[in-house]
Structures are given as structure tokens and as C-alpha cells.
Design a protein around this motif. Structure first.
Motif, PDB file in Angstrom:
ATOM      1  N   LEU A 334     -53.663  80.930 -30.756  1.00 28.69           N
ATOM      2  CA  LEU A 334     -52.364  81.336 -31.253  1.00 28.69           C
ATOM      3  C   LEU A 334     -51.931  80.408 -32.381  1.00 28.69           C
ATOM      4  O   LEU A 334     -51.907  79.187 -32.226  1.00 28.69           O
ATOM      5  CB  LEU A 334     -51.327  81.307 -30.121  1.00 28.69           C
ATOM      6  N   ASP A 335     -51.617  81.013 -33.516  1.00 28.29           N
ATOM      7  CA  ASP A 335     -51.039  80.285 -34.637  1.00 28.29           C
ATOM      8  C   ASP A 335     -49.535  80.286 -34.446  1.00 28.29           C
ATOM      9  O   ASP A 335     -48.886  81.326 -34.541  1.00 28.29           O
ATOM     10  CB  ASP A 335     -51.419  80.981 -35.947  1.00 28.29           C
ATOM     11  N   ASP A 336     -48.967  79.136 -34.174  1.00 29.87           N
ATOM     12  CA  ASP A 336     -47.546  79.070 -33.864  1.00 29.87           C
ATOM     13  C   ASP A 336     -46.698  78.619 -35.045  1.00 29.87           C
ATOM     14  O   ASP A 336     -45.552  78.190 -34.855  1.00 29.87           O
ATOM     15  CB  ASP A 336     -47.308  78.124 -32.680  1.00 29.87           C
ATOM     16  N   ASP A 337     -47.243  78.711 -36.276  1.00 31.92           N
ATOM     17  CA  ASP A 337     -46.407  78.357 -37.424  1.00 31.92           C
ATOM     18  C   ASP A 337     -46.457  79.401 -38.544  1.00 31.92           C
ATOM     19  O   ASP A 337     -45.485  79.589 -39.253  1.00 31.92           O
ATOM     20  CB  ASP A 337     -46.769  76.965 -37.965  1.00 31.92           C
ATOM     21  N   GLY A 338     -47.584  80.098 -38.720  1.00 31.34           N
ATOM     22  CA  GLY A 338     -47.672  81.077 -39.790  1.00 31.34           C
ATOM     23  C   GLY A 338     -47.505  80.458 -41.164  1.00 31.34           C
ATOM     24  O   GLY A 338     -46.961  81.080 -42.082  1.00 31.34           O
ATOM     25  N   LEU A 339     -48.000  79.230 -41.328  1.00 24.62           N
ATOM     26  CA  LEU A 339     -47.813  78.476 -42.563  1.00 24.62           C
ATOM     27  C   LEU A 339     -49.165  78.030 -43.124  1.00 24.62           C
ATOM     28  O   LEU A 339     -50.178  78.047 -42.421  1.00 24.62           O
ATOM     29  CB  LEU A 339     -46.929  77.254 -42.294  1.00 24.62           C
ATOM     30  N   PRO A 340     -49.193  77.619 -44.395  1.00 22.10           N
ATOM     31  CA  PRO A 340     -50.466  77.201 -44.999  1.00 22.10           C
ATOM     32  C   PRO A 340     -50.947  75.838 -44.528  1.00 22.10           C
ATOM     33  O   PRO A 340     -52.023  75.395 -44.932  1.00 22.10           O
ATOM     34  CB  PRO A 340     -50.152  77.193 -46.498  1.00 22.10           C
ATOM     35  N   VAL A 341     -50.162  75.155 -43.706  1.00 20.60           N
ATOM     36  CA  VAL A 341     -50.604  73.917 -43.072  1.00 20.60           C
ATOM     37  C   VAL A 341     -50.451  74.077 -41.565  1.00 20.60           C
ATOM     38  O   VAL A 341     -49.661  74.882 -41.088  1.00 20.60           O
ATOM     39  CB  VAL A 341     -49.790  72.703 -43.561  1.00 20.60           C
ATOM     40  N   SER A 342     -51.233  73.318 -40.812  1.00 21.31           N
ATOM     41  CA  SER A 342     -51.232  73.455 -39.356  1.00 21.31           C
ATOM     42  C   SER A 342     -50.186  72.534 -38.746  1.00 21.31           C
ATOM     43  O   SER A 342     -50.423  71.346 -38.531  1.00 21.31           O
ATOM     44  CB  SER A 342     -52.620  73.127 -38.795  1.00 21.31           C
ATOM     45  N   ILE A 343     -49.019  73.112 -38.468  1.00 25.00           N
ATOM     46  CA  ILE A 343     -47.993  72.365 -37.754  1.00 25.00           C
ATOM     47  C   ILE A 343     -48.194  72.526 -36.254  1.00 25.00           C
ATOM     48  O   ILE A 343     -48.198  71.554 -35.514  1.00 25.00           O
ATOM     49  CB  ILE A 343     -46.588  72.828 -38.188  1.00 25.00           C
ATOM     50  N   ILE A 344     -48.354  73.768 -35.800  1.00 21.42           N
ATOM     51  CA  ILE A 344     -48.649  74.017 -34.389  1.00 21.42           C
ATOM     52  C   ILE A 344     -49.704  75.112 -34.304  1.00 21.42           C
ATOM     53  O   ILE A 344     -49.552  76.175 -34.910  1.00 21.42           O
ATOM     54  CB  ILE A 344     -47.418  74.490 -33.585  1.00 21.42           C
ATOM     55  N   ASP A 345     -50.755  74.866 -33.595  1.00 24.49           N
ATOM     56  CA  ASP A 345     -51.672  75.927 -33.188  1.00 24.49           C
ATOM     57  C   ASP A 345     -52.207  75.574 -31.808  1.00 24.49           C
ATOM     58  O   ASP A 345     -52.099  74.432 -31.360  1.00 24.49           O
ATOM     59  CB  ASP A 345     -52.814  76.138 -34.198  1.00 24.49           C
ATOM     60  N   GLY A 346     -52.741  76.566 -31.130  1.00 27.01           N
ATOM     61  CA  GLY A 346     -53.152  76.299 -29.761  1.00 27.01           C
ATOM     62  C   GLY A 346     -54.151  77.283 -29.222  1.00 27.01           C
ATOM     63  O   GLY A 346     -54.516  78.269 -29.878  1.00 27.01           O
ATOM     64  N   ASP A 347     -54.606  76.993 -28.027  1.00 27.27           N
ATOM     65  CA  ASP A 347     -55.488  77.869 -27.260  1.00 27.27           C
ATOM     66  C   ASP A 347     -54.912  77.979 -25.850  1.00 27.27           C
ATOM     67  O   ASP A 347     -54.596  76.963 -25.219  1.00 27.27           O
ATOM     68  CB  ASP A 347     -56.906  77.298 -27.179  1.00 27.27           C
ATOM     69  N   PHE A 348     -54.789  79.212 -25.379  1.00 34.34           N
ATOM     70  CA  PHE A 348     -54.295  79.466 -24.025  1.00 34.34           C
ATOM     71  C   PHE A 348     -55.333  80.347 -23.346  1.00 34.34           C
ATOM     72  O   PHE A 348     -55.347  81.563 -23.528  1.00 34.34           O
ATOM     73  CB  PHE A 348     -52.922  80.137 -24.089  1.00 34.34           C
TER      74      PHE A 348
END
Length: 761
Positions: A334-348
Motif C-alpha cells: 500500500l502506497d500511503d502517500d501518493g507522492l513522488p517521494v516515499s513518506i509512507i508505504d507498507g505491506d499488510f
């Protein structure tokens, strides 16, 4: 095992036990009445109350959807049911082909964890979907869907505090027939489904069905080289075999395989705080556009087998047995920011989830004014859960060789330090229940019903461990052993963590129901009921820093009072169903997003309101349906120390409305031309328990339409459109502004349109 191997098991294994017999008997299986004429499906025979009756006869708030209704509304999964059922809302945090989350009568499971049950019991062919991961299967070749609103603890046991959804697939019949439906639309969306029914003798028949949907995704990614998000890639196949002795013994065995993929749902960052993130980070992007560097596909794969047996025991009783086994794995990035830099991403991730379920029932036969039912069931499930959340894990926030001590250009709550949260545990659950129900006809037209269920459930979380590390970590599936051990601290410094926690909790519950129903006239029925519901304890799945955050939350309980009427007049050209209800919930299992994690707690709640469904048929060619819900869903206590008393329940709307209709433009020798339309309204929904206005979705309408031409009984060609008004809406979100500088929303589907052809043979 490969997908082809799974498919061969399903399609071949379900027919391997069949012996060839005599020619097929000339028998036509009775199809349920299904006209878009009745949103309540008043003509459809349902078994939601464990006996056969029409929706109008049932003293409960029931909506039934038959094959035509499902096709007209393009309902192909559990999530789609909400677009036509009153007072039911849904979304999928991971996108189409993934687990849905429902809100019914204001009661919701607002989390995205897949290891726990929901407050709405989901059944497929009479087998419960105990873990939400098993709800990711598509719906196709359906006989009907039945939706019961309100607590159903006495009938359907745990996890039915808000209601129950029962999906019934078509079982094999004794005529050779089948169909193929194919469609193509914008977003390069391709869909095909079909089935073939083959009688092998006058007592044995098989049915094979399949579905496939794929598109390019409705969130366009403007990041260089980026793939579109919110994609669909769903495939499933099912094989069924039936033995009908002709004197009451009816046995159906089914096997299925399902998988889904495609880029995960694309999130929409809103309410951006410029102290964290530049305010212009989304300049030049439309609502359905993103510039996201996160490129990962969701990956669901599941299969299962079920057996349904019905047999008469003389003139005394009827026996029914259901048994099923399901297995699934879901890797959900899951990409939790939708931005060109990785602020939050995760795996569930949930790996190797499996469930065994069995239920046996004995019910009265005959019609002597006394109907009774007794039964028992057992369910056991297991799932290996992994969660990983990576924060500021991007070269913009650190320098290789220097690490997390460098202040990034975007800023951040930890001075730009990249940090990561990991955890893993194995969840095991056992549940046992015995139940009974008795209906007595006191006098002609007046009946009293009482029901009771005793349940005992045990929930365990074994080898629970978690950690928070300070270091950039490669994007990929989490591996607890690699990241949450102090032995590799020089590479991945662990600042907080715990290991080897073992949790266990057992709970007992007694749920009852009492119903009085009266047939005032041949056209009007009234009823009053009191029902209870129960939701077993749930594992808090996002404990990372310390063992005291790993716990099993209290069970949830509900009780509801309901009165209703169901009537039809003027040769059934006017039909009205009304239900007024008051539900009180104790220890609602509710999540709040705090410091980068979902924290679960208990809070009391209350919902009261009224639901109205009407059908008008002014002349034979026109059928109009309307539904309206007005309710007050509110918290009656504080959640995790936050003041929530009187606030609106998460995901609930105070008002919902639905209007649909079918107009037959002509029906003659040249064919049949029909126009179908559907409009649905939902008032404001809040996505946090403290009802922040910026963190909500204002009321909105969705409008769909379909124009169908049938030159013959075998062929239908349709033009269709969904969300024709191009409404931009967000059905789901969670607050992260205070921690990471923005709130996270998920986009609803845009306008889609296409052409469809269906051929029956």
C-alpha cells in the motif's frame, strides 16, 4: 502450485467421482422470480431465516437480489452489493479484487486488517467467511444474494452485530444450458464470465463457471515510468457437482480457485500541512491523477471446497449439513502517500490463511403450526500476519553512508529520520456454537418466534513480535527475522521492540431473539422483534514498539428493537416495506490512527432510525423503486481517551436514498428494448471518531444507467455507464496530518462506460 494447477484441481476434481448414468431427465430447475421491479425482491424465495419464504413473508428487514438485478448493476463482488441495498455502504482499502469493508445501519469495521472478522457475517453457499481475507473472492454465476439488516446473533452467530450477507451460487440443474457474457469499456476494461451446465444422468449434474476482469487502472500515474494505480486483474473458476436422488436427498459439492492482482489502490493526499510537505506538491494533478514513485502489485490467491447436503428424515424432520475448507494468501502493498517521494508505504500481508467450517441442522418438516430448528457448528481458522510500515524511506530523506542523521529537504516529524515498523504473529481461532429456534402459530396469521444461541470462542496470537528501526530498508515483503532482531543492530538499529509475546482469550456468549408477526390482511404483514448480536474478541494487529500494545480487544455485543410492516396493494402494483429500529452496541471494536499505526479500542454506540422501500408499477412497461434511510448513528462513550460522545459513527451516513427503475420501450417481434437507471445518495461520512470536518466526505450522488436490446431470448446487447455525473468522491480515509503532514483518502471509481453482450444457450 501454479494457477493452472489450481484450476485443474477445481475443474477436474469436482467431476472425478461422477459415474455415467442414463440420459438426462426432462426437468427445469425453478428460477427465483427476479425483476428489477422490487429492490426488496419481494417475490424471491429466501432462506435467510433458515426456512423457505418470500421476502414479504419474512418478519425481518431483508433485501434479496436475483440474477437480473446483479447483472443490471454489474455486481461482481461483495463490495458491489452496497450500490443497491438500502443502508449498506462499502469500500475496499486495497482496490477491486481485495477484501471489502462494510457499514450496515451505521455499524462498521473501519480498519484494513485482514486477520479479524467484521460486524457483518458473510456467507458463501452457507459457509461463513470467518476471516475477511476470504471475502476477496468474486461473485459470478449467482442464484441470489440475501442481506439481513440488524443483529443476527441467534441465527448466524459471531460477527453478526450489524447484519449478515448470504451469497448463493447457482447449483447444477438437469438441463443442458449455459451462457457467456463479455464486455469492453473505457480504461481498457475487459470482462468475461460464463457457465455451462451438464446433466450426466437423471440424478447427477455438473456446472462449471468462470469470470475474468482486467483494466488499466483509474488513477493515472504521472511519475516518470510509473504505472497506473487502482488496477483490476481478477480471475476465478468454480466447479460444482450435484446428486439429487429424486426423493429428497440433495448433495452439492463445489470447488473454486480465485486470484487477483494489479497495482494497488492509489491514495489521495489531502489537507497538506506545508510545515511537513510543500503545499504545491500536487500542483497540476487532477483528482484521478497521481505522481507516485511506489510501484507494487497486490497479490491474492485462494481456493476452497464445500459440501451442502439436505436429506429428509421421514415425515418428522429434515437434516442439513454444510462443510467447507478455504485457503488464501494476500500480499497487500500500500502506497500511503501518493507522492513522488516515499513518506509512507507498507505491506499488510496474510500468508497461509486457512479455515475449516462445519454446521449441522435439524428442522421440522410438514406444516402443523409449529416450526423448530436445532443445530451446532464449529469453525477453526489460522493466519500468519505480517505488517510493515516504512516512513521517509527515500533518498530524499537520507544520504547513503551517512544515514538517518541528515535533514531532508521535505522536513518531517523525526527531523527526516527514516524509520520503520515491523511486526508478525500467528493468529489461531476456534469457535463452537449450539442454537435453536421455534416458531409457533398462535392463531391464523399470528406467530411467535424465539431463538437462542450459545457460542464459545477462543482467540490466540502466538510468537507476536515487533520493532521500530532507524535505517533505510529496501522496499519489499517484510521479513521479521531480518529486521526485528538485535543481532543485526549495526545495520538496522532497533530502538524499540519486543518478541515472543503469546496472547489467548476465550469468551462465552448467549444471543437471543424474539419475534412476533401478524398477517393483518392478505396484503399487509406487521412484525416486532428483539435481537442480539455478538462479535468475538480481536487481535490488535499493529503493535510495534512494546508488548503492552499487543492485546486482544473485548468482544462486541449488540441488541436491537425493530418494528416493521410489509404490504402490497392494487394487484401488487404498489409495494411498501418499512422498518424502524433502535440498536445499542456495547464495546464497539473501533480503530483510530495514532502515530503511524491503527490502534483498536472499545467504545459504546447507538443507532436508531427508519428504512422505507417502495415499488410502483403504474403500467406493465414501467417499474419504479425507491428507498430511504434516516438514522442517527452516534458514539456513547470515549475511545482510547479521545472525546467521542455524541459524535457520528465512522463510515456511517445519517441519510441514504436510492432510486431505480426499468422502462420497457418496446417488446414485440423485433425484440425487446429496455432502459434501466439507478441513482444512489449518501450523506456526509466521517473517517475519524472525533468527526473532523476536513476529514470527511460530503454527501454525494452516483448515477448509473443501462440500455439493453434483446433481439431474441438468447442474445442481449447492452450499453452501460456508471457514475455518469463524474462525481469525485472519497469513500475511505484515515488521518495522518498531525504525524506526517497530510490526510490519506481513497478515491471512488470515476465515470466508466462500455458495451456488453450476453448469449444464452
Amino acid at each position: 502450485m501454479s494457477m493452472l494447477g489450481r484450476l485443474l484441481i477445481v475443474l477436474c476434481g469436482t467431476t472425478s467421482a461422477v459415474a455415467l448414468g442414463s440420459p438426462a431427465r426432462a426437468q427445469t430447475e425453478a428460477a427465483p422470480a427476479d425483476t428489477q421491479a422490487a429492490p426488496s425482491g419481494s417475490d424471491i424465495v429466501v432462506t435467510a431465516q433458515r426456512r423457505s419464504e418470500t421476502v414479504r413473508e419474512a418478519p425481518a428487514a431483508i433485501t434479496a437480489l436475483g440474477p437480473l438485478t446483479l447483472q443490471n448493476n454489474a455486481i461482481r463482488d461483495f463490495q458491489g452489493i452496497a450500490q443497491i441495498v438500502p443502508n449498506l455502504q462499502s469500500y475496499s482499502p486495497y482496490g477491486e479484487g481485495a477484501t471489502p469493508v462494510f457499514t450496515m445501519r451505521g455499524i462498521a469495521a473501519n480498519d484494513y486488517a485482514m486477520n479479524n472478522g467484521r460486524p457483518i457475517a458473510i456467507y458463501l453457499d452457507d459457509s461463513v467467511r470467518g476471516l475477511s481475507i476470504f471475502e476477496a473472492v468474486p461473485l459470478y454465476d449467482m442464484e441470489r444474494v440475501e442481506v439481513l439488516r440488524g443483529p443476527q446473533g441467534a441465527l448466524y452467530g459471531r460477527n453478526a452485530t450489524a447484519g449478515a450477507i448470504l451469497a448463493i451460487t447457482r447449483k447444477p440443474g438437469f438441463e443442458t444450458e449455459g451462457y457467456v457474457t463479455a464486455s469492453y469499456g473505457n480504461l481498457d476494461r475487459r470482462h468475461i464470465d460464463g457457465a455451462i451446465n451438464l446433466p450426466l444422468s437423471d440424478k447427477v449434474a455438473v456446472r462449471l463457471a468462470t469470470t475474468y476482469t482486467k483494466d488499466d487502472g483509474y488513477v493515472t500515474n504521472r511519475f516518470p515510468g510509473g504505472r497506473n494505480q487502482s488496477q483490476t486483474d481478477v480471475f476465478s473458476a468454480r466447479g460444482s457437482i450435484r446428486y439429487d436422488s429424486g426423493d429428497g436427498l440433495d448433495v452439492v459439492a463445489r470447488g473454486y480457485y480465485a486470484r487477483s492482482g494489479g497495482e494497488a489502490a492509489g491514495v489521495l493526499p489531502k489537507n497538506i500541512n506545508p510545515a511537513f510537505i510543500p503545499a504545491n506538491v500536487r500542483d497540476g494533478l487532477g483528482f484521478y491523477e497521481t505522481s507516485a514513485n511506489f510501484q507494487r502489485e497486490k497479490d491474492f490467491e485462494g481456493y476452497g471446497f464445500s459440501l451442502n447436503l439436505e436429506a429428509p428424515l421421514g415425515s418428522f424432520a429434515d437434516f442439513a449439513l454444510t462443510a467447507s475448507y478455504d485457503h488464501a494468501t494476500f500480499l497487500a502493498p500500500l502506497d500511503d502517500d501518493g507522492l513522488p517521494v516515499s513518506i509512507i508505504d507498507g505491506d499488510f500481508n496474510v500468508r497461509g490463511a486457512r479455515q475449516f467450517y462445519a454446521e449441522a441442522r435439524l428442522s421440522s418438516s410438514g406444516d402443523n403450526g409449529l416450526d423448530w430448528l436445532i443445530g451446532a457448528n464449529y469453525v477453526n481458522d489460522r493466519a500468519a500476519v505480517e505488517n510493515a510500515l516504512r516512513f521517509f524511506n527515500d533518498p530524499a530523506f537520507y544520504t547513503p553512508g551517512t544515514g538517518y542523521t541528515v535533514t531532508p529537504t521535505f522536513g518531517g516529524p523525526l527531523n527526516g529520520a527514516p524509520f520503520n515498523q515491523f511486526n508478525a504473529f500467528v493468529q489461531k481461532r476456534d469457535g463452537f456454537a449450539v442454537f435453536g429456534r421455534l416458531t409457533y402459530e398462535v392463531s391464523p396469521g399470528f406467530s411467535l418466534t424465539g431463538g437462542i444461541r450459545y457460542s464459545r470462542d477462543t482467540v490466540k496470537a502466538q510468537d507476536y513480535g515487533g520493532c521500530i528501526t532507524l535505517a533505510p530498508v529496501p522496499v519489499g515483503a517484510p521479513n521479521f527475522d531480518n529486521f526485528c532482531t538485535f543481532t543485526n543492530a549495526p545495520v538496522f538499529p532497533v530502538i524499540l521492540g519486543f518478541a515472543d509475546a503469546n496472547l489467548s482469550r476465550s469468551s462465552d456468549n448467549i444471543s437471543i431473539e424474539a419475534v412476533a408477526s401478524y398477517e393483518v390482511t392478505g396484503q399487509l404483514n406487521v412484525y416486532a422483534s428483539y435481537k442480539q448480536g455478538y462479535r468475538a474478541g480481536a487481535v490488535a494487529s499493529q503493535a510495534f514498539a512494546a508488548a503492552n500494545l499487543a492485546y486482544i480487544v473485548d468482544p462486541e455485543k449488540a441488541r436491537s428493537f425493530e418494528v416493521g410492516l410489509k404490504g402490497e396493494w392494487f394487484d401488487r402494483r404498489v409495494q411498501v416495506n418499512v422498518a424502524a429500529f433502535h440498536q445499542e452496541s456495547k464495546d464497539l471494536q473501533t480503530y483510530k490512527y495514532i502515530a503511524g499505526a491503527q490502534i483498536v479500542g472499545n467504545v459504546d454506540g447507538r443507532v436508531y432510525g427508519v428504512e422505507v422501500e417502495t415499488t410502483l408499477r403504474p403500467f406493465d412497461a414501467l417499474v419504479l423503486n425507491a428507498s430511504l434511510t434516516a438514522q442517527k448513528p452516534e458514539y456513547r462513550g470515549s475511545l482510547l481517551g479521545f472525546p467521542t460522545i455524541g459524535e457520528q459513527l465512522i463510515g456511517a451516513s445519517k441519510y441514504t436514498a436510492g432510486f431505480n427503475g426499468t422502462l420497457t420501450l418496446f417488446d414485440n417481434k423485433s425484440g425487446k428494448l429496455s432502459l434501466f437507471g439507478n441513482a444512489q445518495y449518501k450523506s456526509r461520512q466521517f473517517f475519524d471518531p472525533v468527526n473532523t470536518i476536513e476529514f470527511s466526505q460530503p454527501g454525494y450522488w452516483l448515477v448509473d444507467a443501462r440500455l439493453s436490446y434483446a433481439p431474441s431470448e438468447k442474445l442481449t446487447i447492452s450499453l452501460f455507464g456508471k457514475n455518469l455525473t463524474k462525481t469525485e468522491y472519497t469513500p475511505y480515509g484515515f488521518a495522518a496530518r498531525n504525524d506526517f503532514g497530510y490526510d490519506i483518502f481513497q478515491r471512488g471509481e470515476p465515470r466508466t462506460y462500455g458495451v456488453e453482450a450476453s448469449f444464452h444457450f
